[in-house]
Design a protein around this motif. Sequence first.
Motif, mmCIF file in Angstrom:
data_model
loop_
_atom_site.group_PDB
_atom_site.id
_atom_site.type_symbol
_atom_site.label_atom_id
_atom_site.label_comp_id
_atom_site.label_asym_id
_atom_site.label_seq_id
_atom_site.Cartn_x
_atom_site.Cartn_y
_atom_site.Cartn_z
ATOM 1 N N ARG B 124 0.579 -1.200 0.067
ATOM 2 C CA ARG B 124 -0.141 -0.084 0.058
ATOM 3 C C ARG B 124 0.837 1.275 0.069
ATOM 4 N N ILE B 125 1.926 1.322 0.909
ATOM 5 C CA ILE B 125 2.713 2.320 0.969
ATOM 6 C C ILE B 125 3.450 2.687 -0.337
ATOM 7 N N ARG B 126 3.936 1.471 -0.851
ATOM 8 C CA ARG B 126 4.649 1.496 -2.322
ATOM 9 C C ARG B 126 3.723 2.206 -3.375
ATOM 10 N N ARG B 127 2.360 1.931 -3.171
ATOM 11 C CA ARG B 127 1.453 2.476 -4.355
ATOM 12 C C ARG B 127 1.190 3.913 -4.011
ATOM 13 N N ILE B 128 1.126 4.307 -2.824
ATOM 14 C CA ILE B 128 1.022 5.556 -2.393
ATOM 15 C C ILE B 128 2.000 6.456 -2.881
ATOM 16 N N GLU B 129 3.264 5.974 -2.599
ATOM 17 C CA GLU B 129 4.341 6.747 -3.049
ATOM 18 C C GLU B 129 4.436 6.911 -4.723
ATOM 19 N N GLN B 130 4.134 5.795 -5.241
ATOM 20 C CA GLN B 130 4.071 5.794 -6.697
ATOM 21 C C GLN B 130 2.968 6.753 -7.328
ATOM 22 N N TRP B 131 1.652 6.715 -6.406
ATOM 23 C CA TRP B 131 0.789 7.647 -7.037
ATOM 24 C C TRP B 131 1.305 9.199 -6.815
ATOM 25 N N ARG B 132 2.002 9.375 -5.759
ATOM 26 C CA ARG B 132 2.359 10.671 -5.696
ATOM 27 C C ARG B 132 3.340 11.144 -6.542
ATOM 28 N N ALA B 134 3.742 10.124 -9.716
ATOM 29 C CA ALA B 134 2.819 10.193 -10.806
ATOM 30 C C ALA B 134 2.128 11.508 -10.875
ATOM 31 N N VAL B 135 1.216 11.761 -9.790
ATOM 32 C CA VAL B 135 0.510 12.930 -10.011
ATOM 33 C C VAL B 135 1.152 14.381 -9.963
ATOM 34 N N THR B 136 2.327 14.277 -9.125
ATOM 35 C CA THR B 136 3.180 15.556 -9.220
ATOM 36 C C THR B 136 3.587 15.679 -10.554
ATOM 37 N N GLU B 137 4.277 14.620 -11.023
ATOM 38 C CA GLU B 137 4.873 14.951 -12.553
ATOM 39 C C GLU B 137 3.634 15.279 -13.424
ATOM 40 N N MET B 155 -4.749 19.912 -5.784
ATOM 41 C CA MET B 155 -3.411 18.970 -5.858
ATOM 42 C C MET B 155 -2.762 18.950 -4.578
ATOM 43 N N ASN B 156 -2.303 20.044 -4.090
ATOM 44 C CA ASN B 156 -1.668 20.207 -2.792
ATOM 45 C C ASN B 156 -2.403 19.319 -1.767
#
Lengths: 213, 213
Positions: B124-132, B134-137, B155-156
Amino acid sequence: MSAIRLLVLGAVRQHGRAHGYQVRGDLEYWGAHEWSNAKPGSIYHALKQMARQGLLHVHETAPSTAGGPPRTEYEITDAGTEEYFRLLREALVAYDQKMDVQSAAIGFLVDLPRGEAVALLRERIRRIEQWRTAVTEHYVPEDGPEQLGHIGEIMNLWIHRADSDATWTRGLIERLERGAYTFVGEGEPFVGVLAEGEANPYATGERHPEDDR
Amino acid sequence: MSAIRLLVLGAVRQHGRAHGYQVRGDLEYWGAHEWSNAKPGSIYHALKQMARQGLLHVHETAPSTAGGPPRTEYEITDAGTEEYFRLLREALVAYDQKMDVQSAAIGFLVDLPRGEAVALLRERIRRIEQWRTAVTEHYVPEDGPEQLGHIGEIMNLWIHRADSDATWTRGLIERLERGAYTFVGEGEPFVGVLAEGEANPYATGERHPEDDR
DNA sequence: CCCCTTCTAATCAAATTTGACTACTCACTT
DNA sequence: AAGTGAGTAGTCAAATTTGATTAGAAGGGG
Protein backbone atom coordinates in the motif's frame (compact mmCIF):
# COMPACT_ATOMS: atom_id res chain seq x y z
CA MET A 1 -24.38 14.52 -0.53
CA SER A 2 -21.91 14.27 -3.35
CA ALA A 3 -20.07 17.15 -4.93
CA ILE A 4 -21.72 16.89 -8.32
CA ARG A 5 -24.25 19.68 -7.84
CA LEU A 6 -21.68 22.14 -6.60
CA LEU A 7 -19.32 21.23 -9.41
CA VAL A 8 -21.90 21.51 -12.14
CA LEU A 9 -23.44 24.73 -10.82
CA GLY A 10 -20.01 26.26 -10.47
CA ALA A 11 -18.91 25.22 -13.93
CA VAL A 12 -22.04 26.56 -15.61
CA ARG A 13 -21.72 29.76 -13.64
CA GLN A 14 -18.14 30.36 -14.75
CA HIS A 15 -19.14 30.08 -18.38
CA GLY A 16 -22.28 32.11 -18.07
CA ARG A 17 -23.84 29.69 -20.47
CA ALA A 18 -22.68 26.17 -21.06
CA HIS A 19 -23.70 22.86 -22.53
CA GLY A 20 -23.05 19.50 -20.92
CA TYR A 21 -19.96 18.69 -22.88
CA GLN A 22 -18.38 21.97 -21.90
CA VAL A 23 -19.05 21.31 -18.23
CA ARG A 24 -17.60 17.87 -18.63
CA GLY A 25 -14.49 19.31 -20.24
CA ASP A 26 -13.99 21.84 -17.45
CA LEU A 27 -14.35 19.26 -14.75
CA GLU A 28 -11.83 17.04 -16.49
CA TYR A 29 -9.48 19.97 -16.69
CA TRP A 30 -9.75 20.17 -12.93
CA GLY A 31 -9.10 16.49 -12.58
CA ALA A 32 -12.56 16.17 -11.03
CA HIS A 33 -13.24 12.87 -12.73
CA GLU A 34 -10.43 11.48 -10.60
CA TRP A 35 -11.70 12.49 -7.21
CA SER A 36 -15.44 12.81 -7.67
CA ASN A 37 -18.27 11.19 -9.53
CA ALA A 38 -18.16 13.77 -12.29
CA LYS A 39 -18.73 11.26 -15.07
CA PRO A 40 -20.78 12.02 -18.18
CA GLY A 41 -23.92 10.30 -16.98
CA SER A 42 -23.85 12.05 -13.63
CA ILE A 43 -23.20 15.45 -15.16
CA TYR A 44 -26.03 15.25 -17.67
CA HIS A 45 -28.33 13.92 -15.01
CA ALA A 46 -27.45 16.74 -12.64
CA LEU A 47 -28.02 19.32 -15.36
CA LYS A 48 -31.48 18.00 -16.15
CA GLN A 49 -32.43 17.60 -12.53
CA MET A 50 -31.33 21.07 -11.56
CA ALA A 51 -33.09 22.50 -14.60
CA ARG A 52 -36.29 20.82 -13.40
CA GLN A 53 -35.74 22.33 -9.97
CA GLY A 54 -35.36 25.79 -11.41
CA LEU A 55 -31.68 26.19 -10.56
CA LEU A 56 -30.74 26.26 -14.23
CA HIS A 57 -32.45 27.78 -17.22
CA VAL A 58 -32.52 25.75 -20.45
CA HIS A 59 -31.79 27.19 -23.89
CA GLU A 60 -32.63 24.90 -26.79
CA THR A 61 -29.83 25.54 -29.22
CA ALA A 62 -29.04 24.86 -32.83
CA PRO A 63 -27.25 21.63 -33.81
CA SER A 64 -23.62 21.43 -32.82
CA THR A 65 -21.13 23.48 -34.78
CA ALA A 66 -18.66 20.65 -34.64
CA GLY A 67 -20.21 17.26 -35.08
CA GLY A 68 -22.33 15.27 -32.73
CA PRO A 69 -25.94 15.70 -31.65
CA PRO A 70 -27.50 19.11 -31.04
CA ARG A 71 -26.49 20.52 -27.72
CA THR A 72 -28.57 22.01 -24.97
CA GLU A 73 -27.22 25.06 -23.23
CA TYR A 74 -27.80 25.95 -19.62
CA GLU A 75 -27.59 29.18 -17.70
CA ILE A 76 -27.68 29.61 -13.95
CA THR A 77 -30.78 31.25 -12.46
CA ASP A 78 -30.99 33.44 -9.37
CA ALA A 79 -32.19 30.46 -7.38
CA GLY A 80 -29.26 28.52 -8.79
CA THR A 81 -26.77 31.17 -7.72
CA GLU A 82 -28.22 31.18 -4.24
CA GLU A 83 -27.99 27.41 -4.05
CA TYR A 84 -24.44 27.57 -5.39
CA PHE A 85 -23.22 29.83 -2.61
CA ARG A 86 -25.12 27.86 -0.02
CA LEU A 87 -23.44 24.65 -1.14
CA LEU A 88 -20.05 26.32 -1.36
CA ARG A 89 -20.17 27.75 2.16
CA GLU A 90 -21.43 24.52 3.56
CA ALA A 91 -18.74 22.50 1.79
CA LEU A 92 -16.05 24.77 3.20
CA VAL A 93 -17.02 24.50 6.83
CA ALA A 94 -18.22 20.89 6.91
CA TYR A 95 -15.75 18.31 8.07
CA ASP A 96 -16.23 15.11 6.23
CA GLN A 97 -13.88 12.29 5.40
CA LYS A 98 -14.90 12.50 1.80
CA MET A 99 -12.52 14.49 -0.33
CA ASP A 100 -14.82 15.28 -3.22
CA VAL A 101 -16.91 17.98 -1.60
CA GLN A 102 -13.90 19.63 -0.06
CA SER A 103 -11.89 19.60 -3.27
CA ALA A 104 -14.79 21.10 -5.17
CA ALA A 105 -15.08 23.83 -2.57
CA ILE A 106 -11.39 24.71 -2.86
CA GLY A 107 -11.86 25.01 -6.60
CA PHE A 108 -14.51 27.68 -6.15
CA LEU A 109 -13.01 29.32 -3.09
CA VAL A 110 -12.14 32.50 -4.94
CA ASP A 111 -15.80 33.19 -5.71
CA LEU A 112 -16.11 34.38 -2.12
CA PRO A 113 -14.47 37.52 -0.73
CA ARG A 114 -11.07 36.70 0.72
CA GLY A 115 -12.17 37.61 4.23
CA GLU A 116 -15.14 35.33 4.19
CA ALA A 117 -13.11 32.47 2.74
CA VAL A 118 -10.62 32.75 5.58
CA ALA A 119 -13.40 32.99 8.15
CA LEU A 120 -15.09 29.88 6.80
CA LEU A 121 -11.82 27.97 6.84
CA ARG A 122 -11.29 28.96 10.46
CA GLU A 123 -14.75 27.72 11.24
CA ARG A 124 -13.79 24.51 9.49
CA ILE A 125 -10.85 24.06 11.81
CA ARG A 126 -13.04 24.73 14.80
CA ARG A 127 -15.42 22.02 13.66
CA ILE A 128 -12.66 19.53 13.02
CA GLU A 129 -11.38 20.06 16.55
CA GLN A 130 -14.84 19.74 17.99
CA TRP A 131 -15.41 16.57 16.00
CA ARG A 132 -12.12 15.19 17.22
CA THR A 133 -12.95 15.73 20.86
CA ALA A 134 -16.42 14.29 20.53
CA VAL A 135 -15.27 11.21 18.66
CA THR A 136 -12.47 10.55 21.08
CA GLU A 137 -14.78 10.77 24.05
CA HIS A 138 -17.51 8.81 22.39
CA TYR A 139 -15.60 5.88 20.99
CA VAL A 140 -13.22 5.20 23.80
CA PRO A 141 -14.85 2.61 26.07
CA GLU A 142 -14.72 3.03 29.83
CA ASP A 143 -12.34 0.09 30.21
CA GLY A 144 -9.72 1.73 28.04
CA PRO A 145 -9.25 1.70 24.29
CA GLU A 146 -7.89 -1.86 24.34
CA GLN A 147 -11.46 -3.11 24.59
CA LEU A 148 -11.98 -2.20 20.97
CA GLY A 149 -9.11 -4.37 19.78
CA HIS A 150 -7.98 -3.71 16.26
CA ILE A 151 -11.28 -1.97 15.55
CA GLY A 152 -9.78 0.92 17.48
CA GLU A 153 -7.39 1.39 14.57
CA ILE A 154 -10.27 2.65 12.49
CA MET A 155 -10.85 5.41 14.98
CA ASN A 156 -7.14 6.03 15.11
CA LEU A 157 -7.17 6.50 11.37
CA TRP A 158 -10.01 9.01 11.56
CA ILE A 159 -8.23 11.01 14.17
CA HIS A 160 -5.03 11.01 12.18
CA ARG A 161 -6.87 12.22 9.13
CA ALA A 162 -8.66 14.93 11.05
CA ASP A 163 -5.39 16.24 12.44
CA SER A 164 -3.74 16.18 9.06
CA ASP A 165 -6.67 18.00 7.55
CA ALA A 166 -6.59 20.68 10.21
CA THR A 167 -2.89 21.20 9.60
CA TRP A 168 -3.41 21.55 5.89
CA THR A 169 -6.24 24.01 6.39
CA ARG A 170 -4.06 26.15 8.66
CA GLY A 171 -1.44 26.21 5.92
CA LEU A 172 -3.98 27.35 3.39
CA ILE A 173 -5.25 30.09 5.65
CA GLU A 174 -1.72 31.33 6.06
CA ARG A 175 -1.15 31.42 2.31
CA LEU A 176 -4.42 33.28 1.82
CA GLU A 177 -3.53 35.82 4.46
CA ARG A 178 -0.22 36.44 2.76
CA GLY A 179 -2.26 37.43 -0.28
CA ALA A 180 -2.13 34.31 -2.39
CA TYR A 181 -4.48 34.01 -5.34
CA THR A 182 -6.99 36.47 -6.74
CA PHE A 183 -10.36 36.60 -5.06
CA VAL A 184 -13.62 38.07 -6.26
CA GLY A 185 -13.41 41.86 -6.51
CA GLU A 186 -9.60 41.84 -6.54
CA GLY A 187 -9.12 42.33 -10.25
CA GLU A 188 -8.75 39.91 -13.12
CA PRO A 189 -10.14 36.65 -11.83
CA PHE A 190 -8.46 33.35 -12.50
CA VAL A 191 -10.73 31.19 -14.58
CA GLY A 192 -10.36 27.47 -14.47
CA VAL A 193 -12.14 26.90 -17.74
CA LEU A 194 -10.90 25.81 -21.09
CA ALA A 195 -10.88 28.45 -23.79
CA GLU A 196 -12.88 27.64 -26.88
CA GLY A 197 -10.94 25.04 -28.81
CA GLU A 198 -8.12 24.74 -26.31
CA ALA A 199 -6.78 21.25 -25.93
CA ASN A 200 -7.34 19.70 -22.54
CA PRO A 201 -4.08 18.36 -21.21
CA TYR A 202 -5.83 16.34 -18.51
CA ALA A 203 -8.62 14.86 -20.57
CA THR A 204 -9.85 11.35 -19.99
CA GLY A 205 -8.10 8.73 -22.03
CA GLU A 206 -4.64 10.11 -21.43
CA ARG A 207 -4.29 7.56 -18.64
CA HIS A 208 -3.78 8.93 -15.22
CA PRO A 209 -1.80 7.19 -12.54
CA GLU A 210 -4.86 6.84 -10.38
CA ASP A 211 -6.48 4.63 -12.99
CA ASP A 212 -4.40 1.78 -11.67
CA ARG A 213 -6.42 1.40 -8.53
CA MET B 1 -16.67 0.63 -5.62
CA SER B 2 -18.08 1.30 -2.20
CA ALA B 3 -17.29 -0.65 0.92
CA ILE B 4 -20.75 -2.12 1.38
CA ARG B 5 -20.04 -5.53 -0.09
CA LEU B 6 -16.91 -6.05 1.93
CA LEU B 7 -18.65 -4.90 5.07
CA VAL B 8 -21.69 -7.09 4.61
CA LEU B 9 -19.74 -10.18 3.57
CA GLY B 10 -17.40 -9.74 6.51
CA ALA B 11 -20.22 -9.25 8.99
CA VAL B 12 -22.14 -12.30 7.81
CA ARG B 13 -18.95 -14.33 7.86
CA GLN B 14 -18.18 -13.42 11.48
CA HIS B 15 -21.58 -14.61 12.59
CA GLY B 16 -21.57 -17.73 10.49
CA ARG B 17 -25.23 -17.08 9.91
CA ALA B 18 -26.91 -13.73 10.16
CA HIS B 19 -30.01 -11.82 9.24
CA GLY B 20 -30.05 -8.27 7.96
CA TYR B 21 -30.79 -6.63 11.23
CA GLN B 22 -27.87 -8.37 12.86
CA VAL B 23 -25.51 -7.19 10.13
CA ARG B 24 -26.87 -3.70 10.56
CA GLY B 25 -26.27 -3.87 14.29
CA ASP B 26 -22.69 -5.00 13.86
CA LEU B 27 -21.91 -2.30 11.37
CA GLU B 28 -23.34 0.30 13.69
CA TYR B 29 -21.23 -1.09 16.50
CA TRP B 30 -18.25 -0.42 14.28
CA GLY B 31 -19.45 3.08 13.57
CA ALA B 32 -19.70 2.10 9.90
CA HIS B 33 -22.86 4.11 9.39
CA GLU B 34 -20.72 7.16 10.09
CA TRP B 35 -18.04 6.60 7.50
CA SER B 36 -19.72 4.45 4.88
CA ASN B 37 -23.04 4.02 3.21
CA ALA B 38 -24.00 1.18 5.51
CA LYS B 39 -27.59 2.30 5.89
CA PRO B 40 -30.51 -0.15 6.18
CA GLY B 41 -31.56 0.12 2.56
CA SER B 42 -28.06 -0.46 1.27
CA ILE B 43 -27.45 -3.40 3.58
CA TYR B 44 -30.62 -5.24 2.67
CA HIS B 45 -30.03 -4.52 -0.98
CA ALA B 46 -26.48 -5.85 -0.82
CA LEU B 47 -27.65 -9.01 0.94
CA LYS B 48 -30.23 -9.75 -1.72
CA GLN B 49 -27.90 -8.91 -4.55
CA MET B 50 -25.09 -11.06 -3.24
CA ALA B 51 -27.52 -13.90 -2.58
CA ARG B 52 -28.59 -13.71 -6.22
CA GLN B 53 -24.95 -13.80 -7.27
CA GLY B 54 -24.30 -16.92 -5.22
CA LEU B 55 -22.03 -15.26 -2.67
CA LEU B 56 -24.53 -15.85 0.10
CA HIS B 57 -26.87 -18.71 0.80
CA VAL B 58 -30.41 -17.91 1.95
CA HIS B 59 -32.19 -19.68 4.81
CA GLU B 60 -35.87 -18.93 5.07
CA THR B 61 -36.44 -18.70 8.78
CA ALA B 62 -39.35 -18.71 11.17
CA PRO B 63 -40.93 -15.42 12.21
CA SER B 64 -38.81 -13.27 14.45
CA THR B 65 -38.50 -14.32 18.06
CA ALA B 66 -38.72 -10.72 19.16
CA GLY B 67 -41.25 -8.72 17.23
CA GLY B 68 -41.12 -7.44 13.74
CA PRO B 69 -41.46 -9.19 10.41
CA PRO B 70 -39.99 -12.65 9.79
CA ARG B 71 -36.30 -12.50 9.19
CA THR B 72 -34.22 -14.06 6.49
CA GLU B 73 -30.90 -15.55 7.47
CA TYR B 74 -27.83 -15.62 5.27
CA GLU B 75 -24.72 -17.71 5.30
CA ILE B 76 -21.57 -17.12 3.30
CA THR B 77 -20.81 -19.58 0.48
CA ASP B 78 -17.41 -20.70 -0.77
CA ALA B 79 -17.69 -18.25 -3.64
CA GLY B 80 -18.58 -15.59 -1.09
CA THR B 81 -15.54 -16.35 1.03
CA GLU B 82 -13.32 -16.14 -2.01
CA GLU B 83 -14.85 -12.82 -2.98
CA TYR B 84 -14.47 -11.60 0.60
CA PHE B 85 -10.73 -12.19 0.66
CA ARG B 86 -10.33 -10.76 -2.80
CA LEU B 87 -12.08 -7.56 -1.75
CA LEU B 88 -10.17 -7.40 1.51
CA ARG B 89 -6.75 -7.74 -0.12
CA GLU B 90 -7.65 -5.24 -2.78
CA ALA B 91 -8.94 -2.75 -0.23
CA LEU B 92 -5.72 -2.98 1.75
CA VAL B 93 -3.36 -2.24 -1.09
CA ALA B 94 -5.46 0.24 -3.08
CA TYR B 95 -4.82 3.88 -2.46
CA ASP B 96 -7.93 5.89 -2.73
CA GLN B 97 -9.01 9.13 -1.19
CA LYS B 98 -12.16 7.49 0.03
CA MET B 99 -11.98 6.37 3.61
CA ASP B 100 -14.79 3.85 3.61
CA VAL B 101 -13.05 1.02 1.82
CA GLN B 102 -9.90 1.49 3.81
CA SER B 103 -11.69 1.61 7.15
CA ALA B 104 -13.60 -1.54 6.31
CA ALA B 105 -10.37 -3.28 5.42
CA ILE B 106 -8.76 -2.34 8.72
CA GLY B 107 -11.75 -3.80 10.49
CA PHE B 108 -11.18 -7.18 8.88
CA LEU B 109 -7.41 -7.03 8.85
CA VAL B 110 -7.04 -9.78 11.43
CA ASP B 111 -8.74 -12.30 9.14
CA LEU B 112 -5.46 -12.48 7.25
CA PRO B 113 -2.25 -13.97 8.65
CA ARG B 114 -0.16 -11.27 10.31
CA GLY B 115 2.63 -11.64 7.77
CA GLU B 116 0.37 -11.14 4.81
CA ALA B 117 -1.34 -8.16 6.43
CA VAL B 118 2.00 -6.45 6.91
CA ALA B 119 3.08 -7.29 3.37
CA LEU B 120 -0.10 -5.84 1.93
CA LEU B 121 0.29 -2.68 3.97
CA ARG B 122 3.83 -2.28 2.68
CA GLU B 123 2.53 -2.68 -0.83
CA ARG B 124 0.00 0.00 0.00
CA ILE B 125 2.76 2.40 0.94
CA ARG B 126 4.60 1.59 -2.25
CA ARG B 127 1.49 2.42 -4.25
CA ILE B 128 0.88 5.64 -2.39
CA GLU B 129 4.42 6.77 -3.17
CA GLN B 130 4.06 5.79 -6.78
CA TRP B 131 0.76 7.64 -7.00
CA ARG B 132 2.34 10.69 -5.45
CA THR B 133 5.16 10.82 -7.96
CA ALA B 134 2.88 10.28 -10.90
CA VAL B 135 0.37 12.91 -9.79
CA THR B 136 3.07 15.45 -9.09
CA GLU B 137 4.65 14.99 -12.49
CA HIS B 138 1.36 14.88 -14.27
CA TYR B 139 -0.40 17.87 -12.78
CA VAL B 140 2.41 20.35 -12.59
CA PRO B 141 2.34 22.40 -15.80
CA GLU B 142 5.58 23.13 -17.61
CA ASP B 143 5.40 26.83 -16.74
CA GLY B 144 5.46 26.06 -13.03
CA PRO B 145 2.63 25.32 -10.63
CA GLU B 146 1.53 28.96 -10.55
CA GLN B 147 -0.23 28.41 -13.85
CA LEU B 148 -2.89 26.43 -12.06
CA GLY B 149 -3.74 29.27 -9.71
CA HIS B 150 -5.78 28.30 -6.70
CA ILE B 151 -6.78 25.09 -8.49
CA GLY B 152 -3.32 23.88 -7.58
CA GLU B 153 -4.47 23.83 -3.95
CA ILE B 154 -6.63 20.85 -4.78
CA MET B 155 -3.57 18.93 -5.85
CA ASN B 156 -1.73 20.19 -2.82
CA LEU B 157 -4.50 18.75 -0.66
CA TRP B 158 -4.25 15.35 -2.34
CA ILE B 159 -0.54 15.22 -1.81
CA HIS B 160 -0.88 16.22 1.80
CA ARG B 161 -3.43 13.49 2.33
CA ALA B 162 -1.31 10.90 0.61
CA ASP B 163 1.67 11.72 2.79
CA SER B 164 -0.38 11.65 5.92
CA ASP B 165 -1.87 8.33 4.93
CA ALA B 166 1.54 6.82 4.27
CA THR B 167 2.73 7.99 7.67
CA TRP B 168 -0.25 6.44 9.39
CA THR B 169 0.21 3.18 7.55
CA ARG B 170 3.86 3.04 8.61
CA GLY B 171 2.76 3.49 12.20
CA LEU B 172 0.28 0.66 11.90
CA ILE B 173 2.89 -1.66 10.39
CA GLU B 174 5.16 -0.89 13.31
CA ARG B 175 2.47 -1.71 15.84
CA LEU B 176 1.68 -4.95 14.05
CA GLU B 177 5.32 -5.95 13.98
CA ARG B 178 5.53 -5.36 17.69
CA GLY B 179 2.80 -7.96 18.03
CA ALA B 180 -0.29 -5.86 18.43
CA TYR B 181 -3.70 -7.51 18.11
CA THR B 182 -4.60 -11.14 17.57
CA PHE B 183 -4.51 -12.41 14.00
CA VAL B 184 -6.04 -15.52 12.50
CA GLY B 185 -4.38 -18.65 13.84
CA GLU B 186 -2.95 -16.84 16.85
CA GLY B 187 -5.48 -18.01 19.41
CA GLU B 188 -8.74 -16.58 20.60
CA PRO B 189 -9.81 -14.15 17.87
CA PHE B 190 -11.24 -10.77 18.67
CA VAL B 191 -14.78 -10.58 17.42
CA GLY B 192 -16.28 -7.24 16.65
CA VAL B 193 -19.83 -8.43 16.87
CA LEU B 194 -22.53 -7.80 19.38
CA ALA B 195 -23.42 -10.70 21.61
CA GLU B 196 -27.03 -11.82 21.48
CA GLY B 197 -29.06 -9.23 23.31
CA GLU B 198 -26.13 -6.97 24.10
CA ALA B 199 -26.97 -3.30 23.98
CA ASN B 200 -25.22 -1.38 21.24
CA PRO B 201 -23.53 1.67 22.74
CA TYR B 202 -22.98 3.21 19.31
CA ALA B 203 -26.38 2.62 17.79
CA THR B 204 -28.03 5.16 15.53
CA GLY B 205 -30.18 7.64 17.30
CA GLU B 206 -27.75 8.26 20.11
CA ARG B 207 -26.63 11.32 18.20
CA HIS B 208 -23.06 11.35 17.10
CA PRO B 209 -21.01 14.46 16.72
CA GLU B 210 -20.65 13.89 13.00
CA ASP B 211 -24.36 14.30 12.56
CA ASP B 212 -23.85 18.02 12.71
CA ARG B 213 -22.31 18.20 9.29
C1' DC C 1 -57.97 -2.36 28.82
C1' DC C 2 -56.28 1.25 25.82
C1' DC C 3 -52.78 4.30 24.37
C1' DC C 4 -48.08 5.44 23.67
C1' DT C 5 -43.39 4.53 22.96
C1' DT C 6 -39.55 1.63 21.80
C1' DC C 7 -37.43 -2.12 19.59
C1' DT C 8 -37.16 -5.40 15.89
C1' DA C 9 -36.97 -6.24 10.94
C1' DA C 10 -37.56 -5.09 6.67
C1' DT C 11 -39.60 -2.81 2.36
C1' DC C 12 -40.43 0.77 -1.11
C1' DA C 13 -40.32 4.77 -4.24
C1' DA C 14 -37.39 8.13 -5.76
C1' DA C 15 -32.92 9.82 -6.75
C1' DT C 16 -28.42 9.07 -8.12
C1' DT C 17 -24.51 6.72 -10.19
C1' DT C 18 -22.28 3.66 -13.36
C1' DG C 19 -20.62 1.99 -17.62
C1' DA C 20 -21.67 1.01 -21.94
C1' DC C 21 -23.55 2.57 -26.00
C1' DT C 22 -25.42 5.71 -29.93
C1' DA C 23 -24.89 8.86 -33.48
C1' DC C 24 -22.92 12.43 -35.98
C1' DT C 25 -18.85 15.00 -38.30
C1' DC C 26 -14.33 15.69 -39.96
C1' DA C 27 -9.78 14.35 -41.46
C1' DC C 28 -7.07 10.84 -43.36
C1' DT C 29 -5.94 6.42 -45.43
C1' DT C 30 -6.31 2.56 -48.40
C1' DA D 1 -15.24 5.57 -52.82
C1' DA D 2 -15.11 3.17 -48.68
C1' DG D 3 -13.15 2.54 -44.39
C1' DT D 4 -10.86 4.00 -40.08
C1' DG D 5 -10.05 6.77 -36.15
C1' DA D 6 -10.66 10.65 -33.33
C1' DG D 7 -13.42 14.02 -31.35
C1' DT D 8 -18.16 15.84 -30.07
C1' DA D 9 -22.48 15.45 -27.60
C1' DG D 10 -25.45 12.96 -25.35
C1' DT D 11 -28.72 8.80 -24.01
C1' DC D 12 -30.03 4.60 -21.70
C1' DA D 13 -30.63 0.43 -18.85
C1' DA D 14 -29.07 -1.46 -14.81
C1' DA D 15 -27.27 -1.03 -10.29
C1' DT D 16 -26.93 1.31 -6.18
C1' DT D 17 -28.10 4.60 -2.58
C1' DT D 18 -31.15 7.43 0.09
C1' DG D 19 -34.69 8.55 3.20
C1' DA D 20 -39.04 7.58 4.56
C1' DT D 21 -42.29 4.34 5.86
C1' DT D 22 -44.54 -0.05 7.34
C1' DA D 23 -45.78 -3.37 10.70
C1' DG D 24 -45.68 -6.48 14.60
C1' DA D 25 -44.57 -7.30 19.57
C1' DA D 26 -43.44 -5.88 24.17
C1' DG D 27 -43.64 -2.91 28.04
C1' DG D 28 -45.42 0.62 30.93
C1' DG D 29 -48.68 4.14 32.61
C1' DG D 30 -53.10 5.72 33.64
